[in-house]
Design a protein around this motif. Structure first.
Motif, PDB file in Angstrom:
ATOM      1  N   THR A   1       0.841  -1.197   0.000  1.00 21.80           N
ATOM      2  CA  THR A   1       0.000   0.000   0.000  1.00 21.80           C
ATOM      3  C   THR A   1       0.875   1.245   0.000  1.00 21.80           C
TER       4      THR A   1
ATOM      5  N   VAL B   1      -5.396   3.757   0.878  1.00 26.00           N
ATOM      6  CA  VAL B   1      -5.886   2.393   0.693  1.00 26.00           C
ATOM      7  C   VAL B   1      -7.304   2.286   1.247  1.00 26.00           C
TER       8      VAL B   1
ATOM      9  N   SER C   1       5.084  -0.877   2.470  1.00 19.71           N
ATOM     10  CA  SER C   1       4.717   0.434   1.947  1.00 19.71           C
ATOM     11  C   SER C   1       5.954   1.143   1.424  1.00 19.71           C
TER      12      SER C   1
ATOM     13  N   ASN D   1      -4.672   5.038  -3.508  1.00 21.80           N
ATOM     14  CA  ASN D   1      -3.593   4.094  -3.210  1.00 21.80           C
ATOM     15  C   ASN D   1      -2.810   3.667  -4.458  1.00 21.80           C
TER      16      ASN D   1
END
Length: 180
Positions: free
Chosen positions: A7, A12, A35, A78
């Motif tokens: 993400t 997200v 991430s 996202n």
């Protein structure tokens, strides 16, 4: 199996992260939140801020080789943030290069388009991505869940949060096959 959930730091769709995450845990897998930055990510419930979640690993400091599969949750922002990050795009592409299974829901296929991995594949997504998928050489279908195997690893896609049950069942089945 370790499963990467990739993400951006924000944007997200929370339910598209938490339901597949819990399904993976319930099936005995180890979900890992990856991430583009360390710290926490900010999830959303559509356009409203929801919960935050701690990042386990950072793109560029981890490798697709340390995971058995990849899940790409959606949310409008996202995948748009992810596709602007070269390391995130390379991380996604590496799963395909290694033939590892990938699952993407809702707007997440935008990241797949950027990684240039939809050519020759059939997939589904949120309807607004149809043109992008077609322009990238993929075939868009309007189905609850689509499993594609073009010989370079299996891809599981779904359209929206209403498809989460089918999405989770399908990616868990495909990921289990990949582990065997």
């Amino acid at each position: 199996m370790r499963i990467a959930f990739l993400t951006a730091p924000e944007g997200v769709e929370q339910i598209e992260l938490t339901e597949p995450w819990q399904a993976a845990k319930d099936a005995g897998h180890e979900p890992v939140l990856v991430s583009t930055k360390s710290g926490e990510i900010q999830a959303f419930d559509h356009l409203d801020k929801a919960d935050t979640f701690p990042v386990d690993e950072v793109v560029g400091e981890t490798s697709a080789g340390s995971f058995g599969g990849l899940v790409l949750p959606g949310g409008v922002a996202n995948p748009d943030f992810l596709r602007m990050d070269e390391k995130a795009v390379a991380f996604v592409r590496d799963f395909f290069d290694r033939g590892r299974p990938v699952a993407a829901i809702c707007h997440a296929p935008w990241t797949l388009v950027e990684a240039d991995v939809v050519r020759g594949r059939e997939l589904t997504s949120w309807p607004s991505l149809q043109t992008d998928i077609r322009n990238a050489g993929g075939t868009w279908v309007d189905e609850q869940v689509k499993i594609d195997d073009n010989g370079a690893g299996k891809l599981v896609t779904s359209r929206k949060p209403d498809d989460l049950k089918a999405f989770c069942d399908a990616f868990l089945h495909v990921f289990a096959e990949g582990a065997g």
